[in-house]
Design an enzyme around this catalytic site. Structure first.
Site, PDB file in Angstrom:
ATOM      1  N   HIS A 158     -11.193 -23.941 -28.279  1.00 35.75           N
ATOM      2  CA  HIS A 158     -10.727 -25.285 -28.596  1.00 35.75           C
ATOM      3  C   HIS A 158     -11.744 -26.320 -28.125  1.00 35.75           C
ATOM      4  CE1 HIS A 158      -6.912 -23.509 -29.616  1.00 35.75           C
ATOM      5  NE2 HIS A 158      -6.705 -23.078 -28.379  1.00 35.75           N
ATOM      6  N   ARG A 180     -12.713 -25.700 -19.598  1.00 32.54           N
ATOM      7  CA  ARG A 180     -11.368 -26.069 -20.049  1.00 32.54           C
ATOM      8  C   ARG A 180     -10.261 -25.421 -19.203  1.00 32.54           C
ATOM      9  NH1 ARG A 180      -7.546 -24.702 -24.276  1.00 32.54           N
ATOM     10  NH2 ARG A 180      -6.633 -26.599 -25.149  1.00 32.54           N
ATOM     11  N   ASN A 218       5.700  14.517   2.204  1.00 30.25           N
ATOM     12  CA  ASN A 218       6.612  13.611   1.501  1.00 30.25           C
ATOM     13  C   ASN A 218       5.867  12.535   0.719  1.00 30.25           C
ATOM     14  OD1 ASN A 218       9.070  14.761   2.415  1.00 30.25           O
ATOM     15  ND2 ASN A 218       8.817  13.748   4.389  1.00 30.25           N
ATOM     16  N   ASP A 269      -5.462   6.155   3.975  1.00 25.73           N
ATOM     17  CA  ASP A 269      -4.338   5.842   4.855  1.00 25.73           C
ATOM     18  C   ASP A 269      -4.772   5.225   6.183  1.00 25.73           C
ATOM     19  OD1 ASP A 269      -5.459   8.193   5.758  1.00 25.73           O
ATOM     20  OD2 ASP A 269      -3.647   9.400   5.536  1.00 25.73           O
ATOM     21  N   CYS A 309     -13.197  22.306  13.385  1.00 24.21           N
ATOM     22  CA  CYS A 309     -12.380  21.268  12.738  1.00 24.21           C
ATOM     23  C   CYS A 309     -12.150  21.650  11.279  1.00 24.21           C
ATOM     24  CB  CYS A 309     -13.107  19.924  12.845  1.00 24.21           C
ATOM     25  SG  CYS A 309     -12.207  18.544  12.091  1.00 24.21           S
TER      26      CYS A 309
END
EC number: 2.7.1.60
Length: 722
Positions: A220, A321, A418, A517, A579
């Protein structure tokens, strides 16, 4: 049954001036028409709706089965500044007779067009209550001045974003007469994407065009700098011609400068170019399908920065604009679009991308809120407006029932056992929580996440919560920019190179953020916990594994390959236990829940775990809990194992202090309280004197994983303004 506050139907006049405002007003008009026991609807059509060159768009109002009570020819042709002023004057001359005849109780006016200013001025001077839609927003050009002028004339305000609401409050508007509803057009467009769009694409762009392989252009004139906006439009068309993709070009609106823009189109042969389809108007239902499946939208229409974000379609916003509009990340701004190369480069950057769906401007429930708001209007109240001087104090939510909604996030915690989804408020309150066992396969896991999120989002409406987005906390290494889990922990199988963002965003029409997390725990502390207002701190999460997050100069550190803050894998002994990462001597190999469980099983196998007051059932799995219980009951070997684990964690903290020099260390997770005393002792004996002043505290957050996932959303969406 719900009742009006008045003893009769409310006479509502909806005045629409052009195709753009009708797309926002139509959903409200349908809602009013459907509740005829409460409302009488009167429709007034004026402005460019009634001009052939702009598509005679009043016909779509008739096609929607609305009775048009009055048609007002108010446009003075010329498409320049003087013609706009004369059009306002002509409308002001004609409107009093119409309003005297209709005698509405309230007039609904939309937006920031010069026609709308004439409507609001007439209604205000004739003591007719005005409900203004989309007030308080900020854009560019003369539109801002007109929009704010209408705000001062209007008695009631329906706004779309929290920022717009705050702007209205700052403009001294009565707090109780502002409704944060969202954009009404979102009620329609959020359900539109999956409709039959192939046929619509073929109608407007041709049989050979595929989804995501075309462009929608809508530009426009900028009334405060017409000459520059015409030049920019010329450069845009040149760039589109060079880019060589099928393009749907819509004619500009009727503002000053539009006639010159049409001349530019014809000079370049756009209407006859094989790659272009130039049209005066596309019905809104079909237009939103076209932009939803476009490879890109380009121009300076508010539609690009507002509605198109709901689909994640890339947008190139040209010029000034829309300066100040809130936008999603799908919008690329080219504010100084002064060369063809700039625009062409933007096309190459944006075309064909897919961004997260954004709901900054609405959640699809605006119309029910607006209808409830209309029913609450008491016609016996004094008509004279009240202004609130000075501006009211900042408030997160309102205290009247039709606008009291809590900004909230959907938080997802993807654990090894979960899967949890919660609605979390801006204040950190867990309003609703759903827990399910985490499926083992990728397909089942994604399906369950989406199902639980949909269920929670539906419940949010009943709980008066406005969902801003979805935050996901998961183990492993995450690329938060793309929303991809690069590879996860051994506890979550089949979870590598997984795009979590796209399927959830597509299903819910919400933006989605994903992070590790440990990082989420740090973000939770920054927003809700001990880290609030602290510039540099570290969070260590003690649980099944050991993780963490680093906040430096108030920002989360991700690292060059998204593996910063893998604090559990700081090596504290070269010949320590193995580990899960494959190395030896990591903090996690000593101090994690898995490590403690390993040591507990060893003691149990050697009959050295149980002491008086303890028992382990035959079928019961020996765990870290039993080791901690044994230590509390005086088992010296169990106590020694816990002290060794705490020492390993303390040595890791010392390394962190010497590397990052934070002012605060937060121990989070189920084991934190068992380690803090030993960690402080190690710092006193092992840390440099200059680092010993650090505060070490145990987190006071009940659920840092969910709160951290929520903060991904709440911190991001409430500050994203361009």
């Amino acid at each position: 049954m719900e009742k009006n506050r008045n003893n009769r139907k409310l006479r509502v006049c909806v005045a629409t001036c052009n195709r753009a405002d009708y797309s926002k007003l139509a959903p409200i008009m349908f809602g009013i028409k459907a509740e005829s026991e409460f409302f009488e609807l009167e429709v007034v059509v004026l402005g460019s709706h009634l001009i052939d060159d702009y598509g005679n768009t009043y016909r779509m109002i008739e096609q929607d089965d609305f009775d048009i009570h009055t048609r007002l020819h108010t446009i003075v042709r010329g498409e320049d500044e003087a013609a706009m002023v004369e059009s306002v004057g002509l409308a002001l001359v004609k409107l009093p007779d119409v309003l005297n005849r209709l005698k509405p109780d309230i007039m609904i006016v939309h937006g920031d067009r010069f026609d709308a200013l004439a409507l609001a001025t007439s209604a205000a001077l004739m003591n007719i209550r005005i409900l203004h839609i989309e007030g308080g927003e900020v854009s560019g050009t003369i539109d801002d001045s007109i929009r704010h002028a209408i705000t001062k004339l209007a008695h009631y305000h329906v706004c779309c974003t929290r920022s717009a609401e705050q702007h209205l409050i700052s403009m001294c508007e009565d707090h109780d007469r502002i409704l944060l509803a969202g954009c009404p057009s979102y009620d329609k467009l959020l359900s539109a994407k999956n409709k039959d769009y192939i046929g619509v694409i073929r109608i407007w762009l041709g049989e050979d065009v595929k989804p995501r392989d075309y462009i929608v252009a809508l530009q426009h004139p900028v009334t405060t700098d017409i000459k520059h906006s015409i030049k920019m439009f010329e450069l845009t068309l040149d760039a589109l011609i060079s880019f060589n993709k099928r393009t749907l070009v819509l004619f500009p609106n009727i503002d000053a400068g539009s006639k010159e823009m049409v001349r530019v189109m014809r000079k370049k042969g756009i209407e006859h170019h094989p790659n272009f389809r130039a049209v005066k108007h596309v019905p809104f239902d079909q237009f939103i399908l076209l932009v939803a499946h476009a490879g890109c939208m380009i121009g300076n229409s508010s539609c690009g920065v507002r509605e198109v974000g709901a689909f994640g379609t890339p947008v190139i916003n040209l010029g000034t604009r829309q300066t100040g509009r809130e936008t999603g990340e799908n919008v690329l701004h080219v504010r100084d679009a002064d060369t063809q190369d700039k625009i062409l480069q933007a096309l190459h950057l944006q075309f064909g991308k897919q961004y997260p769906c954004s709901k900054i401007y609405g959640d699809g429930n605006a119309v029910p809120r607006i209808l409830k708001f209309l029913k609450s209007i008491d016609l016996k109240e004094p008509l004279q407006k009240k202004f609130c001087f000075p501006p009211v104090k900042e408030s997160i939510s309102q205290d009247i029932d039709h606008i009291m909604e809590t900004q909230s996030a959907l938080a997802v915690d993807l654990g090894g056992t979960n899967l949890r989804v919660a609605i979390v408020s801006m204040k950190g309150e867990i309003v609703k929580k759903i827990t399910q066992l985490n499926p083992k396969t990728f397909e089942d896991r994604i399906e369950l996440i989406v199902k639980m999120c949909v269920e929670a989002a539906s419940e949010a409406v009943n709980l008066n919560c406005r969902i801003l987005g979805v935050g996901i906390s998961t183990g492993g290494r995450v690329n938060p920019r793309e929303g991809i889990v690069l590879h996860s922990t051994k506890l979550i199988q089949e979870w590598s190179s997984v795009d979590l963002r796209t399927p959830i965003s597509d299903s819910l029409h919400l933006p989605v953020w994903v992070d590790n997390d440990g990082n989420c725990a740090a973000l939770a502390e920054r927003k809700f916990g001990h880290g609030k207002g602290v510039e540099n701190f570290v969070t260590l999460v003690t649980g099944t594994g050991i993780g963490g997050g680093i906040i430096h100069q108030h920002e989360l550190i991700h690292g060059s390959s998204f593996c910063a803050a893998e604090l559990g894998h700081i090596v504290v002994s070269l010949d320590g236990p193995e580990c899960l990462c494959g190395g030896h001597g990591c903090i996690e190999a000593y101090a994690s829940g898995i490590a403690l469980q390993r040591e507990a099983k060893k003691l149990h196998d050697e009959d050295l775990l149980l002491v008086e007051g303890m028992s382990v059932k035959k079928e019961e799995v020996v765990s870290a809990v039993h080791l901690i219980q044994a230590a509390k009951l005086g088992n010296a070997k169990a106590d020694n194992i816990l002290r060794t684990a705490g020492t390993a964690l303390g040595l890791g903290v010392v390394n962190i202090l010497h590397t990052m020099n934070p002012s605060l260390v937060i121990l989070s997770g189920v084991l934190a309280s068992h380690y803090i005393s030993t960690v402080k002792d190690v710092i006193c004996h092992q840390a440099l004197p200059s680092a010993q002043a650090v505060d070490v505290v145990v987190s006071n957050l009940a659920d840092p994983a969910l709160l951290g996932a929520a903060s991904l959303v709440l911190d991001y969406t409430t500050r994203r303004t361009y």
